[in-house]
Each structure stands twice: as structure tokens, then as C-alpha cells.
Design a protein around this motif. Sequence first.
Motif, short mmCIF file in Angstrom:
data_model
loop_
_atom_site.label_atom_id
_atom_site.label_comp_id
_atom_site.label_asym_id
_atom_site.label_seq_id
_atom_site.Cartn_x
_atom_site.Cartn_y
_atom_site.Cartn_z
N ARG A 184 77.98 42.82 56.52
CA ARG A 184 77.73 43.90 55.45
C ARG A 184 77.79 45.22 55.64
NH1 ARG A 184 74.20 41.34 58.68
NH2 ARG A 184 72.13 42.21 58.66
N LEU A 185 78.11 46.00 54.47
CA LEU A 185 78.42 47.32 54.54
C LEU A 185 77.79 48.29 53.48
CD1 LEU A 185 81.77 49.39 55.23
CD2 LEU A 185 80.13 50.17 53.55
N MET A 186 76.66 48.83 53.94
CA MET A 186 75.83 49.72 53.20
C MET A 186 76.46 51.28 52.97
SD MET A 186 72.83 49.60 51.49
CE MET A 186 72.05 48.35 52.23
N MET A 209 77.13 58.70 41.46
CA MET A 209 76.98 57.92 42.94
C MET A 209 76.16 56.50 43.00
SD MET A 209 77.42 60.79 45.62
CE MET A 209 78.75 61.99 45.82
N GLN A 210 76.31 55.45 43.74
CA GLN A 210 75.42 54.49 43.83
C GLN A 210 75.31 54.04 45.14
OE1 GLN A 210 77.41 51.61 41.08
NE2 GLN A 210 75.60 51.84 39.47
N LEU A 211 74.30 53.59 45.66
CA LEU A 211 74.18 52.88 46.82
C LEU A 211 74.63 51.34 46.69
CD1 LEU A 211 73.18 53.08 49.86
CD2 LEU A 211 71.11 52.06 48.94
N VAL A 212 75.72 50.95 47.25
CA VAL A 212 76.11 49.76 47.34
C VAL A 212 76.35 48.96 48.55
CG1 VAL A 212 78.51 48.81 46.77
CG2 VAL A 212 77.85 50.75 45.64
N THR A 252 77.51 44.63 45.55
CA THR A 252 76.25 44.86 44.77
C THR A 252 75.73 46.16 44.68
OG1 THR A 252 75.64 42.55 45.23
CG2 THR A 252 73.96 43.76 44.33
N PRO A 253 75.90 46.76 43.45
CA PRO A 253 75.24 48.18 43.31
C PRO A 253 73.88 48.21 43.47
CG PRO A 253 77.06 47.73 41.61
CD PRO A 253 76.75 46.47 42.41
N LEU A 254 73.09 48.69 44.16
CA LEU A 254 71.53 48.81 44.20
C LEU A 254 71.10 49.60 43.37
CD1 LEU A 254 71.40 48.36 48.11
CD2 LEU A 254 71.16 46.53 46.24
N PHE A 255 71.30 50.97 43.41
CA PHE A 255 70.61 52.25 42.51
C PHE A 255 71.55 53.52 42.66
CE2 PHE A 255 68.34 52.00 46.56
CZ PHE A 255 68.64 53.23 46.97
N GLU A 256 71.43 54.08 41.41
CA GLU A 256 71.96 55.39 41.51
C GLU A 256 71.19 56.38 42.62
OE1 GLU A 256 72.21 56.63 37.35
OE2 GLU A 256 73.51 55.25 36.90
N THR A 257 72.19 57.39 43.13
CA THR A 257 71.66 58.21 44.01
C THR A 257 72.44 59.12 44.22
OG1 THR A 257 70.48 58.54 46.07
CG2 THR A 257 72.33 56.91 46.15
N MET A 258 72.29 60.35 45.11
CA MET A 258 73.27 61.24 45.27
C MET A 258 73.19 61.78 46.85
SD MET A 258 75.06 62.46 42.71
CE MET A 258 75.62 64.19 43.27
N ALA A 259 74.34 61.99 47.58
CA ALA A 259 74.56 62.35 48.72
C ALA A 259 75.68 63.21 49.08
CB ALA A 259 74.46 61.22 49.90
N LYS A 260 75.48 63.91 50.14
CA LYS A 260 76.81 64.87 50.62
C LYS A 260 77.82 63.69 51.13
CE LYS A 260 78.42 68.59 53.73
NZ LYS A 260 78.47 68.99 54.85
N VAL A 261 79.32 64.01 50.67
CA VAL A 261 80.15 63.35 51.00
C VAL A 261 80.65 63.43 52.71
CG1 VAL A 261 82.57 62.86 50.86
CG2 VAL A 261 81.14 63.12 48.84
N LEU A 262 80.59 62.63 53.27
CA LEU A 262 81.10 62.44 54.76
C LEU A 262 82.37 63.20 55.11
CD1 LEU A 262 79.76 58.95 55.79
CD2 LEU A 262 78.59 61.04 56.43
N ASN A 263 82.36 63.95 56.29
CA ASN A 263 83.50 64.49 56.54
C ASN A 263 84.74 63.05 56.73
OD1 ASN A 263 83.02 67.27 56.73
ND2 ASN A 263 81.83 66.86 58.54
N ASN A 264 86.04 63.45 56.16
CA ASN A 264 86.94 62.49 56.38
C ASN A 264 87.08 61.26 55.34
OD1 ASN A 264 88.30 64.51 57.83
ND2 ASN A 264 87.67 63.74 59.83
#
Length: 222
Positions: free
Chosen positions: A174-176, A185-188, A201-213
Motif C-alpha cells: 500500500r501507498l499512503m 488535496m486528499q490523503l489517499v 481509497t480517499p480517506l479525508f481532505e487535508t493540505m500539505a506542502k508538495v514534495l520536491n520533484n
Amino acid sequence: MDFEKARFNMIEQQIRPWNVLNQAVLDLLEVVKRENFVSTGLEKLAFTDCDLPIRVDGKDTGETMFSPKMEARVLQELELNNYDKVLEIGTGTGYMAALMAQQCAQVTTIEINPAIAKMARSNLTKNGITGVKVVDGCGFELAPSLGQFDAIVLSGASPTMPKGLLEALNPLGRLMAIVGQAPAMQLVLAKKSRDSQLISTPLFETMAKVLNNAPKANEFVF
């Protein structure tokens, strides 16, 4: 400051109400001391309900540490087993890797900022955390060369689910990841079937900084 009281309040007032009810996860939050992993000078903020800046030698790196409830929820949803091999993209202070290492066989975590990687290694060593290997470099580039993993965790966002990381998953792995573009954005949680099909499976809406590359949204459609 009474760190144990602050830790208790964090668990009872922030984390349990956020549907983190797995007792093994809650117990880990008491064992792995979060205040030992936040940047120097921010120890009294270790239990606040917000992302914290990651600083090296007192200087902001532009990176942040997930809030306690996000860390706990990700750990719960991963459902790690003691035989799992885990890959983390974005080491940060090493706290998430430290938590995961208590539940799985091995954690490989990749950090693109050498100064942050050095700090994470120091934090892990000082806290007696074994079973974690910190690798310098870009996780999106290095992942395919590091073997197969049972779980992959992105400690940041990606505009789309990255194909290269999915290919590094074992069958039933699995990939989180936090997927999407601001403000949507969603945690998937993506699970790989025995015949290499993916169930997302989308779990919930959230926000985070986009990772480099991280791959752009038009580079791969998931």
C-alpha cells in the motif's frame, strides 16, 4: 513544562477525537517522545495541533513536520505488520520513521536536503531508534533502485499518485500519499492487488506542502 501532561492532553484532546482509536498507535505516541524530534527551540510546541517548521542550526529550511494528529492517523491507516518493509519519502526530523520502526521490520527513509537528513540521523541515534536507514537524495528518483516495499509513505503532497513509487510496491502493498493540488488535496491509500491492479481509497481532505520533484498532474493520470 510538564511534557507528560502535555502528551496526555495531545492524545486525549487532539488525536482520539480525530478517529485514532488503535491502542497500539496511541501507546507508541507515549513511548516515542515527540519533543525529542522537533527542531531545537520548539520543544514546548511539540504537542500543539499544527505543522511545525523544520529548522537546522536555527534557520528555517522551508520544510514542515506534520501535526501530531496527522502522523497518528497515517500510522493507523497503514496497518503495519512486524514483517513489513517500509519506504518513506521525506524524512524530515525522523519522527515518523521512528514511529513506523516500532511496528515494522525495516524503514528506509529518503531525504533530499542533506542537512535535514543529518539531523534526522542524529535524532534517531540519540533516541535509540534502530531499524531505520536514512538515505540522501530524491525519493522519486531513488525508490525504483531500492527494491520492493510492503508500504510506501509520502511525508508531503504530490499533485498525482507517482507511478514510479507504485512500481516499487510488493503485491498487496500500500501507498499512503496526500494527492492533489491546493486547495483540493486528499490523503489517499492505494492498495496493490495480486494481479497488480490498484484500489485507491480517499480517506479525508487535508493540505500539505508538495514534495520536491513530485510528478506534475499531467505526467501521470491515476
